[in-house]
Scaffold this motif. Sequence first.
Motif, mmCIF file in Angstrom:
data_model
loop_
_atom_site.group_PDB
_atom_site.id
_atom_site.type_symbol
_atom_site.label_atom_id
_atom_site.label_comp_id
_atom_site.label_asym_id
_atom_site.label_seq_id
_atom_site.Cartn_x
_atom_site.Cartn_y
_atom_site.Cartn_z
ATOM 1 N N PRO A 42 28.036 -24.279 -36.707
ATOM 2 C CA PRO A 42 29.117 -23.884 -35.796
ATOM 3 C C PRO A 42 29.935 -22.669 -36.257
ATOM 4 O O PRO A 42 30.396 -21.890 -35.432
ATOM 5 C CB PRO A 42 30.002 -25.135 -35.728
ATOM 6 C CG PRO A 42 29.081 -26.258 -36.027
ATOM 7 C CD PRO A 42 28.088 -25.705 -37.028
ATOM 8 N N GLN A 43 30.068 -22.477 -37.536
ATOM 9 C CA GLN A 43 30.898 -21.391 -38.048
ATOM 10 C C GLN A 43 30.174 -20.041 -38.096
ATOM 11 O O GLN A 43 30.793 -19.009 -38.314
ATOM 12 C CB GLN A 43 31.397 -21.730 -39.457
ATOM 13 C CG GLN A 43 32.312 -22.914 -39.496
ATOM 14 C CD GLN A 43 31.570 -24.252 -39.536
ATOM 15 O OE1 GLN A 43 30.356 -24.335 -39.453
ATOM 16 N NE2 GLN A 43 32.332 -25.336 -39.637
ATOM 17 N N ASN A 44 28.821 -20.036 -37.935
ATOM 18 C CA ASN A 44 28.064 -18.787 -38.014
ATOM 19 C C ASN A 44 26.796 -18.938 -37.188
ATOM 20 O O ASN A 44 25.867 -19.634 -37.593
ATOM 21 C CB ASN A 44 27.730 -18.467 -39.476
ATOM 22 C CG ASN A 44 27.011 -17.151 -39.638
ATOM 23 O OD1 ASN A 44 26.158 -16.787 -38.847
ATOM 24 N ND2 ASN A 44 27.341 -16.431 -40.697
ATOM 25 N N ASN A 45 26.723 -18.268 -36.032
ATOM 26 C CA ASN A 45 25.574 -18.443 -35.156
ATOM 27 C C ASN A 45 24.316 -17.716 -35.622
ATOM 28 O O ASN A 45 23.285 -17.789 -34.963
ATOM 29 C CB ASN A 45 25.920 -18.097 -33.700
ATOM 30 C CG ASN A 45 26.340 -16.656 -33.530
ATOM 31 O OD1 ASN A 45 26.281 -15.853 -34.445
ATOM 32 N ND2 ASN A 45 26.798 -16.335 -32.336
ATOM 33 N N ASP A 46 24.360 -17.021 -36.757
ATOM 34 C CA ASP A 46 23.154 -16.449 -37.374
ATOM 35 C C ASP A 46 22.384 -17.502 -38.176
ATOM 36 O O ASP A 46 21.284 -17.244 -38.637
ATOM 37 C CB ASP A 46 23.503 -15.305 -38.338
ATOM 38 C CG ASP A 46 23.738 -13.984 -37.630
ATOM 39 O OD1 ASP A 46 23.484 -13.899 -36.407
ATOM 40 O OD2 ASP A 46 24.173 -13.031 -38.307
ATOM 41 N N ILE A 47 22.978 -18.673 -38.357
ATOM 42 C CA ILE A 47 22.374 -19.724 -39.185
ATOM 43 C C ILE A 47 22.053 -20.932 -38.307
ATOM 44 O O ILE A 47 22.943 -21.547 -37.727
ATOM 45 C CB ILE A 47 23.329 -20.123 -40.333
ATOM 46 C CG1 ILE A 47 23.630 -18.903 -41.209
ATOM 47 C CG2 ILE A 47 22.734 -21.266 -41.149
ATOM 48 C CD1 ILE A 47 24.680 -19.136 -42.269
ATOM 49 N N ILE A 60 16.266 -23.704 -42.865
ATOM 50 C CA ILE A 60 17.365 -22.950 -42.280
ATOM 51 C C ILE A 60 16.816 -21.643 -41.744
ATOM 52 O O ILE A 60 16.249 -20.843 -42.500
ATOM 53 C CB ILE A 60 18.443 -22.681 -43.343
ATOM 54 C CG1 ILE A 60 18.930 -24.023 -43.906
ATOM 55 C CG2 ILE A 60 19.580 -21.864 -42.771
ATOM 56 C CD1 ILE A 60 19.572 -23.918 -45.255
ATOM 57 N N GLU A 61 16.956 -21.430 -40.428
ATOM 58 C CA GLU A 61 16.551 -20.178 -39.796
ATOM 59 C C GLU A 61 17.727 -19.215 -39.873
ATOM 60 O O GLU A 61 18.865 -19.605 -39.611
ATOM 61 C CB GLU A 61 16.199 -20.409 -38.333
ATOM 62 C CG GLU A 61 15.053 -21.360 -38.110
ATOM 63 C CD GLU A 61 14.850 -21.650 -36.630
ATOM 64 O OE1 GLU A 61 14.869 -20.703 -35.812
ATOM 65 O OE2 GLU A 61 14.696 -22.834 -36.306
ATOM 66 N N LEU A 62 17.431 -17.972 -40.223
ATOM 67 C CA LEU A 62 18.487 -16.971 -40.356
ATOM 68 C C LEU A 62 18.186 -15.771 -39.468
ATOM 69 O O LEU A 62 17.042 -15.308 -39.405
ATOM 70 C CB LEU A 62 18.599 -16.511 -41.811
ATOM 71 C CG LEU A 62 18.839 -17.629 -42.825
ATOM 72 C CD1 LEU A 62 18.673 -17.110 -44.241
ATOM 73 C CD2 LEU A 62 20.206 -18.222 -42.635
ATOM 74 N N ALA A 63 19.204 -15.262 -38.806
ATOM 75 C CA ALA A 63 19.060 -14.096 -37.934
ATOM 76 C C ALA A 63 20.040 -13.017 -38.387
ATOM 77 O O ALA A 63 20.879 -13.235 -39.261
ATOM 78 C CB ALA A 63 19.341 -14.504 -36.489
ATOM 79 N N VAL A 105 31.300 -24.691 -45.844
ATOM 80 C CA VAL A 105 31.255 -25.525 -44.645
ATOM 81 C C VAL A 105 30.003 -26.404 -44.669
ATOM 82 O O VAL A 105 29.024 -26.096 -45.353
ATOM 83 C CB VAL A 105 31.275 -24.673 -43.351
ATOM 84 C CG1 VAL A 105 32.550 -23.870 -43.244
ATOM 85 C CG2 VAL A 105 30.069 -23.767 -43.266
ATOM 86 N N THR A 106 30.079 -27.488 -43.910
ATOM 87 C CA THR A 106 28.942 -28.388 -43.754
ATOM 88 C C THR A 106 28.725 -28.632 -42.263
ATOM 89 O O THR A 106 29.573 -28.280 -41.440
ATOM 90 C CB THR A 106 29.192 -29.739 -44.444
ATOM 91 O OG1 THR A 106 30.321 -30.364 -43.848
ATOM 92 C CG2 THR A 106 29.419 -29.567 -45.944
ATOM 93 N N ASP A 124 29.838 -13.724 -44.197
ATOM 94 C CA ASP A 124 29.094 -13.241 -45.363
ATOM 95 C C ASP A 124 28.501 -14.422 -46.131
ATOM 96 O O ASP A 124 29.079 -14.918 -47.098
ATOM 97 C CB ASP A 124 30.002 -12.401 -46.260
ATOM 98 C CG ASP A 124 29.230 -11.702 -47.371
ATOM 99 O OD1 ASP A 124 27.996 -11.575 -47.263
ATOM 100 O OD2 ASP A 124 29.873 -11.276 -48.349
ATOM 101 N N PHE A 125 27.333 -14.869 -45.676
ATOM 102 C CA PHE A 125 26.617 -15.989 -46.296
ATOM 103 C C PHE A 125 26.186 -15.603 -47.706
ATOM 104 O O PHE A 125 25.590 -14.549 -47.919
ATOM 105 C CB PHE A 125 25.388 -16.324 -45.446
ATOM 106 C CG PHE A 125 24.455 -17.321 -46.067
ATOM 107 C CD1 PHE A 125 24.793 -18.661 -46.124
ATOM 108 C CD2 PHE A 125 23.231 -16.922 -46.572
ATOM 109 C CE1 PHE A 125 23.922 -19.587 -46.685
ATOM 110 C CE2 PHE A 125 22.351 -17.838 -47.127
ATOM 111 C CZ PHE A 125 22.703 -19.170 -47.187
ATOM 112 N N ILE A 126 26.486 -16.486 -48.683
ATOM 113 C CA ILE A 126 26.105 -16.183 -50.060
ATOM 114 C C ILE A 126 25.358 -17.313 -50.762
ATOM 115 O O ILE A 126 24.892 -17.131 -51.886
ATOM 116 C CB ILE A 126 27.327 -15.772 -50.918
ATOM 117 C CG1 ILE A 126 28.390 -16.863 -50.937
ATOM 118 C CG2 ILE A 126 27.876 -14.437 -50.445
ATOM 119 C CD1 ILE A 126 29.528 -16.604 -51.923
#
Length: 144
Positions: A42-47, A60-63, A105-106, A124-126
Amino acid sequence: MIQIKGGGPLDKQVTYDTEADMGYIYLAEPFKYKISNTEELPQNNDIMLDFCNHVPIIGIELAGDTAIKISHLVDTVHIFKKVTTADNEIIYSFRLNDKSVKQSVTHSYAAKIVFLFSDADCLDFIGIDIYDTESYDESFLIGG
């Protein structure tokens, strides 16, 4: 779908499709489990998270920019490390870099898998920390 020469098991945890600019991080062996549903974090629609009945998250799909960040890891077999936390808990941890975690986040379906970001807006996913060590195969995640 991942094509594997000779039909053998997947030996990499990260794939990247250059045509679609999509990345994928496997938390469990993809041919061993079936995806039950997929939802965005919910916090990042690229994930996007692929859920399963046997393990909380298969992969985990990443865009977008998030996918590009993992493209250099495609030849990496094991991206996770076994870590002991300050509370003396064993977890599996993956970091793209050594930036400080500003937000974690979870997802409600997988509360023991924590997504880490270097900014408060979760753009900024790390990295990822897996606190659910019972559900995941250590040899797949970190080698053995």
